[in-house]
Design an enzyme around this catalytic site. Structure first.
Site, PDB file in Angstrom:
ATOM      1  CE1 TYR A 151       6.775 -88.849 -60.842  1.00  0.00           C
ATOM      2  CE2 TYR A 151       5.155 -87.234 -59.930  1.00  0.00           C
ATOM      3  CZ  TYR A 151       5.788 -87.730 -60.713  1.00  0.00           C
ATOM      4  OH  TYR A 151       5.601 -86.442 -62.247  1.00  0.00           O
ATOM      5  CB  THR A 210       2.810 -83.795 -61.575  1.00  0.00           C
ATOM      6  OG1 THR A 210       3.942 -84.001 -60.230  1.00  0.00           O
ATOM      7  CG2 THR A 210       3.957 -82.026 -62.065  1.00  0.00           C
TER       8      THR A 210
END
Length: 293
Positions: free
Chosen positions: A132, A43
């Site tokens: 994740y 991210t």
């Protein structure tokens, strides 16, 4: 098993393009400062605005520059299962040690959909996967029961989790449901101390981009059960952890890096823009508090 301070690396840009030279310097600096592994295209690496060609090039450069000094956990997540597999196939071929695979975002799959998604990846590629879970970004929450079921079905593939749910009870849920060899990594810097105390082994970190040596020392203190030193280092880093999210991430992180190094630009890709004045002020104060400025 992965452990310690593992930065989720930013992707440097210059004039709109991937700044390969700056990225190579970032990789070297991270390793020199004690980071135990590297995560490109997470991210923080703005993977959602990289083309597949850019995504693969960033992973390739990271593995090439690390040159076996530390393992590389390649960001391979996607809201499209076949595209996630494409990333995994490339990462395995390129020499990644594992894949970091986020729960599919936007689609909002059920727990059954998550089981099917991750099972498909495990059935078509044997690269180890670190799950994740970051519900604040994906909306979908990878429940402990689903994590345990995946680890039961594919024990050689699902080796750990980066948990950014903020629910510390899940460390015990995963440990008792899977076993102590399942690698649990915090996905939130500010919770890394209690996360490790509950059984975690490290953190996939935003702050480590900017303060790799301090983050590595903090994780080493946790591993040594030196609570006093860990708490002292955590207090030093704590304002920086929060400053990293004073505006849309990785805006504050890239601003901080540009203050620390003159070889990295404070440049993001739309729809992200450089962080606002309040965030810059918070970052500046946190950098001073941490002794980095």
């Amino acid at each position: 098993m992965f452990s310690g301070s593992i930065p989720a690396l930013v992707t440097p840009f210059r004039d709109g393009a991937f700044d390969e030279q700056a990225f190579r310097r970032l990789v070297d600096w991270q390793i020199e400062c004690g980071s135990s592994a590297l995560v490109p295209c997470g991210t923080t690496g703005e993977n959602s605005t990289l083309s597949n060609a850019e995504h693969h090039r960033v992973i390739e450069v990271c593995i090439e520059q690390a040159a076996g000094r530390v393992p590389v956990i390649a960001g391979c997540g996607s809201n499209d299962t076949t595209n996630a597999l494409l990333h995994m196939n490339f990462s395995k071929k390129s020499g990644a040690a594992a894949a970091l695979v986020v729960a599919p975002y936007y689609n909002k799959p059920s727990q059954e959909g998550l089981l099917a998604h991750f099972s498909y990846l495990a059935e078509h590629n044997d690269l180890p996967i670190i799950l994740y879970n970051v519900p604040g970004r994906t909306v979908t929450d990878l429940q402990p029961e689903t994590v345990c079921e995946l680890a039961r079905r594919f024990p050689e593939t699902f080796i750990g989790i980066k948990d950014a749910s903020g629910d510390l009870a899940r460390v015990t849920d995963h440990r008792t449901g899977i076993g102590k060899d399942f690698c649990q990594l915090s996905g939130e810097d500010e919770l890394a101390l209690p996360y490790n105390a509950a059984g975690g082994k490290g953190c996939i970190s935003v702050t480590a981009n900017v303060a790799p040596k301090l983050c590595a020392e903090f994780q080493a203190a946790c591993a040594a059960n030196d609570l006093l030193l860990a708490r002292e280092l955590n207090d030093k880093l704590y304002p920086l952890h929060y400053a990293m999210f004073e505006d849309s991430s990785p805006g504050p992180c890239k601003y901080a890096l540009a203050q620390v190094h003159d070889w990295i630009e404070n440049e993001l890709r739309l729809p992200l823009v450089p962080c606002n004045e309040a965030a810059r002020k918070a970052v500046d104060e946190a950098l001073v508090h941490a002794g980095l400025l």
